[in-house]
Design a protein around this motif. Structure first.
Motif, PDB file in Angstrom:
ATOM      1  N   LEU A  47      23.402  -0.996  64.149  1.00  0.00           N
ATOM      2  CA  LEU A  47      24.468  -1.485  63.039  1.00  0.00           C
ATOM      3  C   LEU A  47      25.784  -2.166  64.068  1.00  0.00           C
ATOM      4  O   LEU A  47      25.886  -2.352  63.324  1.00  0.00           O
ATOM      5  CB  LEU A  47      24.818  -0.318  62.084  1.00  0.00           C
ATOM      6  N   ALA A  48      25.744  -0.945  64.553  1.00  0.00           N
ATOM      7  CA  ALA A  48      27.060  -1.061  65.161  1.00  0.00           C
ATOM      8  C   ALA A  48      26.487  -2.629  66.323  1.00  0.00           C
ATOM      9  O   ALA A  48      27.442  -3.996  66.392  1.00  0.00           O
ATOM     10  CB  ALA A  48      27.413  -0.694  66.470  1.00  0.00           C
ATOM     11  N   GLN A  97      19.332  -2.593  47.984  1.00  0.00           N
ATOM     12  CA  GLN A  97      21.241  -1.499  47.884  1.00  0.00           C
ATOM     13  C   GLN A  97      21.398  -0.644  49.482  1.00  0.00           C
ATOM     14  O   GLN A  97      23.049  -1.551  49.064  1.00  0.00           O
ATOM     15  CB  GLN A  97      20.828  -0.306  47.274  1.00  0.00           C
ATOM     16  N   PHE A  98      21.020  -1.193  49.846  1.00  0.00           N
ATOM     17  CA  PHE A  98      20.998  -0.368  51.437  1.00  0.00           C
ATOM     18  C   PHE A  98      21.965  -1.926  51.943  1.00  0.00           C
ATOM     19  O   PHE A  98      22.991  -2.253  52.544  1.00  0.00           O
ATOM     20  CB  PHE A  98      20.384  -0.333  52.039  1.00  0.00           C
ATOM     21  N   LEU A  99      20.976  -3.331  51.597  1.00  0.00           N
ATOM     22  CA  LEU A  99      22.433  -4.135  52.494  1.00  0.00           C
ATOM     23  C   LEU A  99      23.029  -4.631  51.941  1.00  0.00           C
ATOM     24  O   LEU A  99      24.153  -5.315  52.136  1.00  0.00           O
ATOM     25  CB  LEU A  99      20.919  -5.328  51.801  1.00  0.00           C
ATOM     26  N   ASN A 100      23.102  -4.866  50.491  1.00  0.00           N
ATOM     27  CA  ASN A 100      24.368  -4.733  48.878  1.00  0.00           C
ATOM     28  C   ASN A 100      25.857  -3.882  49.830  1.00  0.00           C
ATOM     29  O   ASN A 100      26.452  -4.681  49.942  1.00  0.00           O
ATOM     30  CB  ASN A 100      24.395  -4.098  47.978  1.00  0.00           C
ATOM     31  N   PHE A 101      25.216  -2.819  50.901  1.00  0.00           N
ATOM     32  CA  PHE A 101      26.200  -1.503  51.224  1.00  0.00           C
ATOM     33  C   PHE A 101      26.635  -2.566  52.199  1.00  0.00           C
ATOM     34  O   PHE A 101      28.006  -2.165  52.464  1.00  0.00           O
ATOM     35  CB  PHE A 101      26.199  -0.141  51.464  1.00  0.00           C
ATOM     36  N   ILE A 102      26.220  -2.602  53.091  1.00  0.00           N
ATOM     37  CA  ILE A 102      26.043  -3.691  54.617  1.00  0.00           C
ATOM     38  C   ILE A 102      26.898  -4.685  54.012  1.00  0.00           C
ATOM     39  O   ILE A 102      28.257  -4.953  55.221  1.00  0.00           O
ATOM     40  CB  ILE A 102      24.517  -3.936  54.865  1.00  0.00           C
ATOM     41  N   ILE A 103      26.185  -5.749  53.247  1.00  0.00           N
ATOM     42  CA  ILE A 103      27.308  -6.901  52.716  1.00  0.00           C
ATOM     43  C   ILE A 103      28.657  -6.626  52.629  1.00  0.00           C
ATOM     44  O   ILE A 103      29.532  -7.842  52.903  1.00  0.00           O
ATOM     45  CB  ILE A 103      26.035  -8.089  51.695  1.00  0.00           C
ATOM     46  N   SER A 104      28.926  -5.724  51.390  1.00  0.00           N
ATOM     47  CA  SER A 104      30.048  -5.641  50.853  1.00  0.00           C
ATOM     48  C   SER A 104      31.233  -5.475  52.477  1.00  0.00           C
ATOM     49  O   SER A 104      32.207  -5.768  52.263  1.00  0.00           O
ATOM     50  CB  SER A 104      30.023  -4.589  50.173  1.00  0.00           C
ATOM     51  N   GLU A 105      30.896  -4.571  52.688  1.00  0.00           N
ATOM     52  CA  GLU A 105      32.106  -3.996  54.185  1.00  0.00           C
ATOM     53  C   GLU A 105      31.332  -4.613  54.464  1.00  0.00           C
ATOM     54  O   GLU A 105      32.653  -4.976  55.234  1.00  0.00           O
ATOM     55  CB  GLU A 105      30.516  -2.432  55.166  1.00  0.00           C
TER      56      GLU A 105
END
Length: 118
Positions: A47-48, A97-105
């Motif tokens: 992720l980093a 859901q996981f990708l949506n969280f990453i996209i929002s970040e």
């Protein structure tokens, strides 16, 4: 990969299980958890690395006054990851859901980069 900073404080044998639990079961549990811990560490580093690239995208967008969000790209990525998740026997809804969280970040980072660039 370097040693995590919390290596001195992390207890891989931490448990709330009763001391009456069979030691063979605990040994197997700790071995499985060790594998999970290694995967978790890998996910953090991946992720980093991913965010290093999305920061570059954010700077490029800011320099050229492009919007922080790209809904068509995001929708395509969600569909792609849902297919990959299904192939990997992972719940596609969880992957979304996981990708949506990453996209929002990522969008939040891009908005900050754009604001700092002005």
């Amino acid at each position: 990969m370097s040693e995590p900073r919390d290596a001195e404080t992390y207890d891989p044998l931490a448990t709330s299980l009763s001391e009456a639990t069979d030691t063979a079961i605990l040994d197997e549990l700790y071995a499985i958890r060790g594998s999970i811990d290694n995967i978790d560490a890998t996910l953090v580093y991946l992720l980093a690395e991913r965010f290093k690239y999305t920061q570059r995208v954010g700077r490029l967008k800011a320099e050229h006054e492009l919007p922080p969000s790209d809904p068509n790209r995001e929708a395509a990525q969600i569909q792609r990851l849902k297919r990959l998740a299904a192939d990997a026997e992972l719940d596609p809804d969880f992957a979304e859901q996981f990708l949506n969280f990453i996209i929002s970040e990522v969008i939040r980072h891009h908005q900050k980069i754009a604001a700092d660039h002005q």
